[in-house]
Scaffold this motif. Structure first.
Motif, PDB file in Angstrom:
ATOM      1  N   GLU A 197      40.463  32.702  52.216  1.00  0.00           N
ATOM      2  CA  GLU A 197      39.325  33.438  52.510  1.00  0.00           C
ATOM      3  C   GLU A 197      38.637  33.544  51.086  1.00  0.00           C
ATOM      4  O   GLU A 197      39.289  33.472  49.981  1.00  0.00           O
ATOM      5  N   PRO A 198      37.179  33.608  51.156  1.00  0.00           N
ATOM      6  CA  PRO A 198      36.412  33.715  49.962  1.00  0.00           C
ATOM      7  C   PRO A 198      37.063  35.153  49.193  1.00  0.00           C
ATOM      8  O   PRO A 198      37.280  36.134  49.807  1.00  0.00           O
ATOM      9  N   PHE A 199      37.095  35.013  47.916  1.00  0.00           N
ATOM     10  CA  PHE A 199      37.360  36.295  47.186  1.00  0.00           C
ATOM     11  C   PHE A 199      36.441  37.118  47.304  1.00  0.00           C
ATOM     12  O   PHE A 199      35.331  36.983  47.382  1.00  0.00           O
ATOM     13  N   SER A 200      37.154  38.541  47.603  1.00  0.00           N
ATOM     14  CA  SER A 200      36.013  39.689  47.586  1.00  0.00           C
ATOM     15  C   SER A 200      36.965  40.851  47.392  1.00  0.00           C
ATOM     16  O   SER A 200      38.103  41.015  47.269  1.00  0.00           O
ATOM     17  N   SER A 201      36.174  42.041  47.248  1.00  0.00           N
ATOM     18  CA  SER A 201      36.877  43.391  47.074  1.00  0.00           C
ATOM     19  C   SER A 201      37.599  43.744  48.308  1.00  0.00           C
ATOM     20  O   SER A 201      38.800  44.373  48.234  1.00  0.00           O
ATOM     21  N   THR A 202      36.911  43.586  49.562  1.00  0.00           N
ATOM     22  CA  THR A 202      37.543  43.972  50.821  1.00  0.00           C
ATOM     23  C   THR A 202      38.764  43.221  51.071  1.00  0.00           C
ATOM     24  O   THR A 202      39.813  43.596  51.454  1.00  0.00           O
ATOM     25  N   LEU A 203      39.047  41.805  50.720  1.00  0.00           N
ATOM     26  CA  LEU A 203      39.874  41.098  50.914  1.00  0.00           C
ATOM     27  C   LEU A 203      41.137  41.658  49.903  1.00  0.00           C
ATOM     28  O   LEU A 203      42.334  41.732  50.358  1.00  0.00           O
ATOM     29  N   THR A 204      40.826  41.996  48.614  1.00  0.00           N
ATOM     30  CA  THR A 204      41.652  42.432  47.689  1.00  0.00           C
ATOM     31  C   THR A 204      42.166  43.788  48.174  1.00  0.00           C
ATOM     32  O   THR A 204      43.471  43.845  48.079  1.00  0.00           O
ATOM     33  N   ARG A 205      41.489  44.709  48.644  1.00  0.00           N
ATOM     34  CA  ARG A 205      41.938  45.924  49.095  1.00  0.00           C
ATOM     35  C   ARG A 205      43.117  45.741  50.376  1.00  0.00           C
ATOM     36  O   ARG A 205      43.979  46.223  50.436  1.00  0.00           O
ATOM     37  N   ARG A 206      42.626  44.684  51.292  1.00  0.00           N
ATOM     38  CA  ARG A 206      43.518  44.478  52.350  1.00  0.00           C
ATOM     39  C   ARG A 206      44.831  44.038  51.985  1.00  0.00           C
ATOM     40  O   ARG A 206      45.873  44.444  52.380  1.00  0.00           O
ATOM     41  N   LEU A 207      44.830  43.023  50.874  1.00  0.00           N
ATOM     42  CA  LEU A 207      46.158  42.448  50.413  1.00  0.00           C
ATOM     43  C   LEU A 207      47.056  43.537  49.672  1.00  0.00           C
ATOM     44  O   LEU A 207      48.341  43.312  49.836  1.00  0.00           O
ATOM     45  N   VAL A 208      46.337  44.421  48.882  1.00  0.00           N
ATOM     46  CA  VAL A 208      46.981  45.621  48.215  1.00  0.00           C
ATOM     47  C   VAL A 208      47.626  46.352  49.370  1.00  0.00           C
ATOM     48  O   VAL A 208      48.870  46.924  49.104  1.00  0.00           O
ATOM     49  N   SER A 209      46.861  46.639  50.457  1.00  0.00           N
ATOM     50  CA  SER A 209      47.429  47.587  51.326  1.00  0.00           C
ATOM     51  C   SER A 209      48.568  47.068  52.190  1.00  0.00           C
ATOM     52  O   SER A 209      49.458  47.591  52.633  1.00  0.00           O
ATOM     53  N   LEU A 252      39.716  49.708  43.580  1.00  0.00           N
ATOM     54  CA  LEU A 252      40.848  48.871  42.979  1.00  0.00           C
ATOM     55  C   LEU A 252      40.661  49.164  41.352  1.00  0.00           C
ATOM     56  O   LEU A 252      41.619  48.955  40.644  1.00  0.00           O
ATOM     57  N   ALA A 253      39.774  49.778  40.931  1.00  0.00           N
ATOM     58  CA  ALA A 253      39.513  50.289  39.508  1.00  0.00           C
ATOM     59  C   ALA A 253      38.632  51.508  39.383  1.00  0.00           C
ATOM     60  O   ALA A 253      37.513  51.334  40.041  1.00  0.00           O
ATOM     61  N   PRO A 254      38.936  52.528  38.610  1.00  0.00           N
ATOM     62  CA  PRO A 254      38.112  53.678  38.433  1.00  0.00           C
ATOM     63  C   PRO A 254      36.881  53.058  37.509  1.00  0.00           C
ATOM     64  O   PRO A 254      36.873  52.074  36.837  1.00  0.00           O
ATOM     65  N   HIS A 255      35.880  53.785  37.400  1.00  0.00           N
ATOM     66  CA  HIS A 255      34.682  53.189  36.568  1.00  0.00           C
ATOM     67  C   HIS A 255      35.171  52.937  35.214  1.00  0.00           C
ATOM     68  O   HIS A 255      34.585  52.115  34.547  1.00  0.00           O
TER      69      HIS A 255
END
Length: 322
Positions: A165-177, A71-74
């Motif tokens: 759903e609880p906020f998470s990086s996994t959920l965010t990636r799914r929504l982006v996809s 979701l974001a580079p370093h």
């Protein structure tokens, strides 16, 4: 803010600090709760706060080929962390040898010997060490031996995104996809961004009257679903309303997936070779193949009109376009 790569980069005279550890991909609103509390505790104790993260993503080393979309580079994560008040970011190269460190060795080598932790702030599900054998309870137990305290912060935030759903990086990636930019932005607290260098493409957009910046995205970038989006293109510090196309360009039988941004109402831009960012505001429509070039041009003109309005509405809203 200081940025260190590897334990050897930490200054020899580094004193006590408050530490939080994690991948923190996206620095979403749940992450912000943990990092924010670490900053508060550091200010209370009068010491700096350090975020420890890893590169590459640990899953890629433990299970090669499983690197998640990022979701974001370093460097972007560091910018977001600095805005939260973080004093230093330590990026640890996650190698096979490092992955085999026991939880106890990780605590001693990183938290005790190098960062001289006074306090460690984590989420309840934090795991560390070989095979993720270490947990918050073990971290707390060793804190009594090595003179650091542990504070656990509940990072579980819910909203409308993902149906609650609880906020998470996994959920965010799914929504982006899935192209759900509204849901992703709710979790991130800002629009999802991709970035990269503008490269020369087939230049069909220029021929059609809609010249686009063809962005060569960074490796492992979380790219939204194919389609047309409203958003912003930022180049040389200038942020411009944009109509963004993601996909393989089926109108011309393309096969390579690209991210292309058309800067609305701008003429004569030369962005080749520049590093740019693209922020996704809203999904407009799916990728289509039209019956003719004329039909494509009509659709593109309608897309630009729609994107112009969406961005104007967002920029005009309180806190809009952040």
């Amino acid at each position: 803010m200081q940025r260190w790569r590897g334990l050897e980069d930490i200054p020899q005279d580094w004193g006590r600090s408050v530490v939080t550890i994690g991948s923190y991909d996206g620095v979403h609103r749940g992450h912000q709760l943990i990092i924010g509390r670490a900053v508060e505790r550091a200010r209370e104790l009068g010491v700096p706060v350090v975020v420890v993260t890893f590169e590459p993503h640990p899953s890629e080393v433990v299970r090669p080929g499983s690197h998640p979309p990022l979701l974001a580079p370093h460097h972007r994560r560091a910018e977001l962390m600095a805005a939260l008040g973080v004093d230093a970011v330590l990026v640890l190269p996650f190698t096979p040898d490092f992955s085999r460190l026991s939880p106890a060795d990780f605590i001693v080598k990183v938290l005790v010997d190098k960062l001289h932790a006074r306090a460690v702030v984590e989420g309840p599900n934090f795991r560390f060490g070989h095979k993720a054998a270490g947990d918050v309870a073990y971290l707390t137990e060793l804190g009594r031996t090595y003179d650091y305290e542990v504070e656990v912060v509940d990072l579980f935030v819910r909203g409308e995104a993902g149906g609650g759903e609880p906020f998470s990086s996994t959920l965010t990636r799914r929504l982006v996809s899935e192209g759900d930019m509204t849901g992703a932005a709710e979790i991130l607290g800002r629009p999802h961004r991709v970035e990269g260098v503008v490269v020369r493409g087939a230049q069909r957009g220029r021929e059609l009257g809609f010249p686009t910046a063809n962005v060569e995205t960074l490796p492992h970038t979380a790219v939204p679903a194919d389609g047309v989006y409203a958003g912003w293109l930022t180049a040389d510090g200038e942020r411009m309303p944009a109509a963004i196309s993601v996909g393989t360009n089926p109108q011309f039988d393309g096969t390579e997936r690209t991210v292309e941004a058309y800067a609305i109402d701008r003429v004569g831009l030369d962005l080749y070779g520049l590093h740019v960012t693209v922020d996704f505001l809203a999904y407009v429509r799916g990728q289509q193949k039209f019956d003719s070039i004329d039909a494509l041009l009509v659709a593109m003109a309608a897309d630009v009109t729609r994107c112009r309005q969406l961005v104007a509405d967002a920029d005009g809203a309180p806190g809009g376009g952040a």
